[in-house]
Design a protein around this motif. Structure first.
Motif: not given
Length: 157
Positions: A100-114
């Motif tokens: 239930c932690s929250v992550e916010v990603s904005t334009a120009g960012t990236s993330f990896i999901e396992p």
């Protein structure tokens, strides 16, 4: 074509047309929640000649998609059988993870999901403009891109 092959093909088709925007904040229900306001287009796909370094034995499907989440849209709670890498082209994506932690990603960012059912999450567009993503999936050959999941206990009832 064997029934296993047909099932894999049908599963892939269903996932690619509707399930694939797996990412944001969903309902507080303890049950799986359907996504809404999410569309995706396959830009490219192929199968590796060998095993990539993902938790899979055998060949790996590599699929690149453009995903759009409309304002107010949600992916529903889900997880991926393989790892994915996402780039936010525009908008702001809010993801709630299994703890239930929250992550916010904005334009120009990236993330990896396992990969795996221990990494359930939901994605939401809480903004007023569409969220546009480029997502590369690395999944075991023939696997769906995402699978629905129940909301975690910490999401409430």
């Amino acid at each position: 074509m064997s029934s296993t092959s047909r099932l894999g093909k049908v599963r892939r088709t269903i996932v690619m047309t509707g399930c694939a925007a797996a990412l944001a904040f969903g309902s507080s229900s303890a049950l799986a929640t359907p996504g809404s306001g999410v569309t995706g287009t396959v830009l490219a796909q192929g199968t590796s000649a060998g095993t990539l370094k993902v938790k899979a034995k055998g060949r790996t499907d590599v699929i690149v998609r453009s995903i759009t989440i409309a304002p107010g849209g949600t992916t529903g709670w889900h997880y991926h059988p393989g790892q994915l890498i996402a780039v936010v082209k525009s908008g702001t994506l809010t993801r709630t993870l299994q703890d239930c932690s929250v992550e916010v990603s904005t334009a120009g960012t990236s993330f990896i999901e396992p990969a795996g059912s221990r990494h359930i999450h939901v994605g939401r567009n809480l903004g007023t403009e569409p969220v546009e993503l480029y997502v590369t999936y690395l999944v075991p050959k023939g696997s769906p891109l995402s699978l629905d999941a129940d909301a975690p206990a910490c999401a409430g009832s």
